[in-house]
Design a protein around this motif. Structure first.
Motif, PDB file in Angstrom:
ATOM      1  N   LEU A   3       0.858  -1.180   0.000  1.00 42.38           N
ATOM      2  CA  LEU A   3       0.000   0.000   0.000  1.00 42.38           C
ATOM      3  C   LEU A   3       0.893   1.227   0.000  1.00 42.38           C
ATOM      4  CD1 LEU A   3      -2.932   1.132   0.222  1.00 42.38           C
ATOM      5  CD2 LEU A   3      -2.485   1.359   2.686  1.00 42.38           C
ATOM      6  N   LEU A   4       0.763   2.061  -1.011  1.00 39.96           N
ATOM      7  CA  LEU A   4       1.519   3.309  -1.084  1.00 39.96           C
ATOM      8  C   LEU A   4       0.814   4.366  -0.234  1.00 39.96           C
ATOM      9  CD1 LEU A   4       2.201   3.337  -4.924  1.00 39.96           C
ATOM     10  CD2 LEU A   4       3.538   2.255  -3.112  1.00 39.96           C
ATOM     11  N   THR A   5       1.589   5.152   0.488  1.00 41.80           N
ATOM     12  CA  THR A   5       1.013   6.126   1.417  1.00 41.80           C
ATOM     13  C   THR A   5       1.717   7.475   1.307  1.00 41.80           C
ATOM     14  OG1 THR A   5       2.515   5.441   3.201  1.00 41.80           O
ATOM     15  CG2 THR A   5       0.370   4.333   3.076  1.00 41.80           C
ATOM     16  N   ALA A   6       1.033   8.490   1.791  1.00 39.85           N
ATOM     17  CA  ALA A   6       1.621   9.832   1.847  1.00 39.85           C
ATOM     18  C   ALA A   6       2.533   9.911   3.057  1.00 39.85           C
ATOM     19  CB  ALA A   6       0.518  10.879   1.910  1.00 39.85           C
ATOM     20  N   GLY A   7       3.669   9.258   2.961  1.00 41.38           N
ATOM     21  CA  GLY A   7       4.609   9.165   4.062  1.00 41.38           C
ATOM     22  C   GLY A   7       4.193   8.093   5.060  1.00 41.38           C
TER      23      GLY A   7
ATOM     24  N   LEU B 165      -3.904   2.655   9.939  1.00 40.06           N
ATOM     25  CA  LEU B 165      -3.967   1.499  10.834  1.00 40.06           C
ATOM     26  C   LEU B 165      -4.823   1.810  12.054  1.00 40.06           C
ATOM     27  CD1 LEU B 165      -0.242   0.424  10.564  1.00 40.06           C
ATOM     28  CD2 LEU B 165      -2.188  -1.034   9.978  1.00 40.06           C
ATOM     29  N   ALA B 166      -4.659   3.019  12.593  1.00 35.81           N
ATOM     30  CA  ALA B 166      -5.433   3.398  13.780  1.00 35.81           C
ATOM     31  C   ALA B 166      -6.922   3.472  13.473  1.00 35.81           C
ATOM     32  CB  ALA B 166      -4.930   4.735  14.322  1.00 35.81           C
ATOM     33  N   ARG B 167      -7.266   3.841  12.263  1.00 34.43           N
ATOM     34  CA  ARG B 167      -8.679   3.969  11.900  1.00 34.43           C
ATOM     35  C   ARG B 167      -9.309   2.627  11.553  1.00 34.43           C
ATOM     36  NH1 ARG B 167      -8.348   9.338   7.944  1.00 34.43           N
ATOM     37  NH2 ARG B 167      -8.039  10.874   9.626  1.00 34.43           N
TER      38      ARG B 167
ATOM     39  N   LEU C   5      -5.389  -7.212   4.770  1.00 34.43           N
ATOM     40  CA  LEU C   5      -5.242  -5.973   5.531  1.00 34.43           C
ATOM     41  C   LEU C   5      -4.945  -4.808   4.594  1.00 34.43           C
ATOM     42  CD1 LEU C   5      -5.140  -4.375   8.119  1.00 34.43           C
ATOM     43  CD2 LEU C   5      -2.774  -5.139   8.449  1.00 34.43           C
ATOM     44  N   VAL C   6      -4.115  -5.023   3.588  1.00 37.06           N
ATOM     45  CA  VAL C   6      -3.837  -3.965   2.619  1.00 37.06           C
ATOM     46  C   VAL C   6      -5.130  -3.488   1.972  1.00 37.06           C
ATOM     47  CG1 VAL C   6      -2.782  -3.489   0.364  1.00 37.06           C
ATOM     48  CG2 VAL C   6      -1.441  -4.574   2.163  1.00 37.06           C
ATOM     49  N   SER C   7      -6.016  -4.422   1.616  1.00 32.71           N
ATOM     50  CA  SER C   7      -7.285  -4.057   1.000  1.00 32.71           C
ATOM     51  C   SER C   7      -8.150  -3.237   1.949  1.00 32.71           C
ATOM     52  CB  SER C   7      -8.031  -5.326   0.570  1.00 32.71           C
ATOM     53  OG  SER C   7      -9.294  -5.010   0.021  1.00 32.71           O
ATOM     54  N   ARG C   8      -8.198  -3.612   3.211  1.00 31.86           N
ATOM     55  CA  ARG C   8      -8.985  -2.853   4.191  1.00 31.86           C
ATOM     56  C   ARG C   8      -8.431  -1.444   4.373  1.00 31.86           C
ATOM     57  NH1 ARG C   8      -8.924  -5.822   9.610  1.00 31.86           N
ATOM     58  NH2 ARG C   8     -10.408  -4.140  10.163  1.00 31.86           N
TER      59      ARG C   8
END
Length: 345
Positions: free
Chosen positions: A77-81, A89-91, A221-224
């Motif tokens: 999963l690519l993320t903004a940092g 993850l927290a959400r 988990l990546v999909s979620r």
């Protein structure tokens, strides 16, 4: 190791090194490599502006990360940092008992608290080495840094994997792993069941303002997490940077820098130790953590002399006699040592 705390938030978890700099101060507070990005990367970023009219396409960068770590694209999963990964993850996760291993980067705990989760702390002692047995058996979410910010300690991969068990998610912040030549303790290429690895391009490539990072986990988990992520969360220039920094030539360049960094870091640690300071041993990242009497006072005096260092008292498990110092090039480090000498250190 100290027992887990009750989660009382007695420190400023949102204080970071960027709050220490500015006003022309020499920056030893932020752990971003200076003089970056390199010209070849800056050229590609400038060229990416021509494509800003179109929506970002993450697929090439996702495939590049997958190749870099011998993973399937569905595990990326690519993320903004890295910071966005902690928020996602927290959400998405709903832990019954979340445990954060400290001292470490405080954003994971801050994100968990902001999402309404109670957080317990395991505070490392004895040179801040990890004992998996110190983590409560009933913890179903554990967050640990490796190598750890601010201590610069690199935990053995075996110690991290020993935390994994059915029903538990272990999040490993590897934002500084590319500071370690050869990355022998990374879990990115192994990705045991139940383990999530978070990586960042910010530190090595000087891209803090671009926000480029990624997460590795099992495809479910990546999909979620992707479902909880805003559409087009990673910009086209950030995607270009991620793809470029995963190319073999870039990996080789980063490895050469890591080797040079290790030599200069060890030299600086030796100089500080020779002055009677306690430097956390076996440092492996791009910074040193040291105990200094009246560290906050020394920090203030250094600011008066034009130098910014990172206070340690905003990290749970440290206190007012701790500082974190980024490792720069030899002339810059020697200039800081000269000023410390003038202050009687």
């Amino acid at each position: 190791m100290a027992p887990p705390e009750d989660g009382a938030d007695e420190v400023d978890l949102r204080h970071h090194g960027d709050a220490e700099v500015g006003g022309g101060l020499a920056d030893f507070a932020v752990n971003v490599r200076t003089g970056m990005p390199p010209a070849w990367l800056a050229d590609r970023l400038r060229a990416s502006v021509a494509d800003l009219a179109g929506y970002p396409d993450p697929r090439p960068a996702r495939r590049a990360v997958a190749r870099r770590h011998a993973r399937a694209a569905e595990e990326v999963l690519l993320t903004a940092g890295a910071a966005e990964a902690f928020v996602l993850l927290a959400r998405v996760l709903t832990p019954r008992k979340a445990v954060v291993v400290h001292p470490q980067f405080t954003e994971p705990e801050a994100a968990l608290r902001s999402a309404g989760h109670a957080v317990e702390r395991v505070v490392l002692t004895k040179d801040f080495t990890l004992d998996p047995a110190a983590v409560p058996d009933d913890a179903d979410l554990v967050v640990v840094g490796n190598p750890t910010n601010p201590t610069s300690v690199l935990h053995p991969a075996a110690a991290i994997t020993a935390l994994a068990r059915p029903g538990r998610t272990v999040v490993v912040d590897e934002a500084f792993m590319d500071c370690v030549p050869g990355e022998p303790e990374t879990l990115a290429t192994r990705l045991p069941a139940g383990i999530v690895v978070i990586r960042s391009l910010t530190k090595t490539w000087g891209l803090a303002g671009l926000r480029a990072g990624y997460l590795l986990a099992d495809p479910y988990l990546v999909s979620r997490l992707a479902d909880a992520q805003p559409l087009w969360a990673v910009s086209t220039p950030a995607l270009v940077a991620i793809e470029a920094c995963c190319e073999p030539a870039a990996i080789a360049e980063a490895a050469a820098w890591a080797a040079d960094l290790a030599a200069e870091r060890d030299r600086l640690a030796g100089e500080l130790t020779a002055r009677g300071l306690y430097v956390v041993p076996e440092a492996r990242a791009s910074f040193l953590c040291l105990r200094v009497p009246d560290a906050l006072g020394i920090r203030a005096l250094l600011r008066q002399r034009g130098y910014a260092v990172r206070r340690g008292d905003t990290f749970p498990g440290l206190g007012t006699d701790w500082l974190r110092i980024a490792v720069r090039d030899r002339p810059s480090n020697d200039a800081l040592l000269e000023v410390l000498g003038e202050l009687g250190i």
